[in-house]
Design a protein around this motif. Structure first.
Motif, short mmCIF file in Angstrom:
data_model
loop_
_atom_site.label_atom_id
_atom_site.label_comp_id
_atom_site.label_asym_id
_atom_site.label_seq_id
_atom_site.Cartn_x
_atom_site.Cartn_y
_atom_site.Cartn_z
N ASN A 55 17.61 -7.90 4.05
CA ASN A 55 16.97 -9.07 4.63
C ASN A 55 15.94 -9.73 3.72
N PHE A 56 15.93 -9.36 2.43
CA PHE A 56 14.89 -9.83 1.53
C PHE A 56 15.39 -10.82 0.48
N TYR A 57 14.44 -11.52 -0.12
CA TYR A 57 14.71 -12.41 -1.25
C TYR A 57 14.90 -11.56 -2.51
N LEU A 58 15.91 -11.86 -3.31
CA LEU A 58 16.26 -11.12 -4.53
C LEU A 58 16.76 -9.72 -4.22
N ASP A 59 15.87 -8.79 -3.94
CA ASP A 59 16.29 -7.44 -3.53
C ASP A 59 15.21 -6.85 -2.64
N ASP A 60 15.40 -5.60 -2.24
CA ASP A 60 14.49 -5.02 -1.24
C ASP A 60 13.32 -4.26 -1.86
N SER A 61 13.07 -4.46 -3.15
CA SER A 61 11.93 -3.80 -3.80
C SER A 61 10.76 -4.77 -3.93
N PHE A 62 9.57 -4.21 -4.06
CA PHE A 62 8.38 -5.04 -4.28
C PHE A 62 8.39 -5.58 -5.71
N LYS A 63 7.97 -6.85 -5.86
CA LYS A 63 7.87 -7.50 -7.15
C LYS A 63 6.42 -7.95 -7.37
N LYS A 64 6.02 -8.00 -8.63
CA LYS A 64 4.68 -8.50 -8.93
C LYS A 64 4.62 -10.01 -8.72
N GLY A 65 3.56 -10.47 -8.10
CA GLY A 65 3.40 -11.89 -7.84
C GLY A 65 1.96 -12.23 -7.55
N SER A 66 1.76 -13.37 -6.96
CA SER A 66 0.42 -13.83 -6.60
C SER A 66 0.49 -14.62 -5.30
N LEU A 67 -0.64 -14.80 -4.65
CA LEU A 67 -0.68 -15.65 -3.46
C LEU A 67 -2.07 -16.22 -3.27
N THR A 68 -2.11 -17.37 -2.60
CA THR A 68 -3.36 -17.98 -2.18
C THR A 68 -3.48 -17.75 -0.69
N TYR A 69 -4.45 -16.93 -0.30
CA TYR A 69 -4.59 -16.47 1.08
C TYR A 69 -6.02 -16.63 1.54
N ARG A 70 -6.19 -17.33 2.65
CA ARG A 70 -7.53 -17.58 3.22
C ARG A 70 -8.43 -18.24 2.18
N GLY A 71 -7.82 -19.12 1.38
CA GLY A 71 -8.59 -19.89 0.41
C GLY A 71 -8.88 -19.17 -0.89
N GLU A 72 -8.37 -17.94 -1.07
CA GLU A 72 -8.61 -17.19 -2.29
C GLU A 72 -7.31 -16.92 -3.04
N GLN A 73 -7.39 -16.88 -4.36
CA GLN A 73 -6.25 -16.58 -5.21
C GLN A 73 -6.23 -15.09 -5.53
N PHE A 74 -5.07 -14.43 -5.31
CA PHE A 74 -4.90 -13.02 -5.62
C PHE A 74 -3.73 -12.87 -6.60
N ASP A 75 -3.98 -12.23 -7.73
CA ASP A 75 -2.97 -12.04 -8.75
C ASP A 75 -2.54 -10.58 -8.83
N ASN A 76 -1.38 -10.37 -9.48
CA ASN A 76 -0.86 -9.03 -9.70
C ASN A 76 -0.71 -8.24 -8.40
N VAL A 77 -0.12 -8.91 -7.40
CA VAL A 77 0.07 -8.32 -6.07
C VAL A 77 1.55 -7.92 -5.91
N ASP A 78 1.80 -6.78 -5.27
CA ASP A 78 3.16 -6.34 -4.97
C ASP A 78 3.65 -7.07 -3.71
N ILE A 79 4.75 -7.86 -3.84
CA ILE A 79 5.20 -8.73 -2.77
C ILE A 79 6.70 -8.57 -2.52
N LYS A 80 7.09 -8.63 -1.26
CA LYS A 80 8.48 -8.81 -0.83
C LYS A 80 8.51 -9.97 0.15
N TYR A 81 9.65 -10.68 0.19
CA TYR A 81 9.79 -11.85 1.06
C TYR A 81 10.97 -11.62 2.00
N ASP A 82 10.68 -11.48 3.28
CA ASP A 82 11.71 -11.30 4.31
C ASP A 82 12.28 -12.67 4.70
#
Length: 224
Positions: A58-85
């Motif tokens: 059910n995931f984007y690309l594959d079912d493992s965590f990938k390194k990425g970044s996100l802007t959450y609650r107005g803050e930028q977070f880098d080098n985060v382990d992410i999966k996208y359902d």
């Protein structure tokens, strides 16, 4: 006691510099632990789909965590382990500290954008998360990734299978429009129906092989 005091001083100093240099996001998170930042605000993730077929998930690309970044609650977070359902359209992040790992679902409406590797996504509010294929000053070509789940039953086992769906979206005049067919463009530019039809006929190769360039050229033509 001296070791504890030294650690607290180091954290305090990094916190002061952090406000002056955004490149220290990752360093700050490593010192205090991502679980102690705004990033840890979310729901604990638990997989609800039982899978049986390898590489069908059910995931984007594959079912493992990938390194990425996100802007959450107005803050930028880098080098985060992410999966996208793709079925339920949310992202999962894995937080680490010295004691444990935990996977959480950040609150979707607080996510402005995220990336997995070099692939960028935005939160469109109306259509959920959209991949940014091409971003120009007055328009953007985007792609919606979806997966549809189906429950299957063996003699004594239930499991899910997944089928992928994609849709192209145009961001234009601060609104989002589906553009997977000629009809999508004619609805947006009804007065230029003949130009659109002519462009489709003379650009079949681009339409099939480089859709973002196809759209960029078409929008440029329609704006003349």
């Amino acid at each position: 006691m001296k070791k504890l005091l030294s650690t607290l001083v180091l954290v305090f100093c990094c916190f002061i510099v952090f406000g002056q240099d955004q490149s220290l996001y990752s360093q700050f998170d490593e010192i205090v632990g991502q679980n102690n930042t705004k990033l840890s605000y979310g729901v604990v993730y638990k997989e609800k789909y039982r899978k049986k077929i390898k590489d069908n998930h059910n995931f984007y690309l594959d079912d493992s965590f990938k390194k990425g970044s996100l802007t959450y609650r107005g803050e930028q977070f880098d080098n985060v382990d992410i999966k996208y359902d793709l079925v339920d359209d949310f992202i999962i992040i894995k937080l680490n500290n010295q004691q444990q790992q935990i996977s959480i679902i950040p609150q979707k409406n607080l996510i402005a954008k995220f990336s997995i590797g070099n692939i960028k996504f935005r939160n469109s509010d109306t259509d959920g998360f959209l991949e940014e294929l091409l971003v120009k000053e007055n328009f953007a070509v985007l792609k919606k990734h979806r997966k549809v789940s189906k429950e299957n039953r063996d003699a004594d086992y239930r499991y899910h299978t997944f089928k992928k769906r994609e849709q192209h979206i145009l961001f234009y005049n601060n609104s989002y429009y589906p553009i997977d067919s000629k009809r999508g463009f004619t609805r947006l530019f009804p007065e230029k129906k003949k130009q659109i039809s002519k462009f489709y006929k003379s650009n079949t190769y681009l339409l099939k092989n480089d859709y973002k360039t196809f759209v960029a050229k078409l929008i440029s033509l329609l704006q003349e």
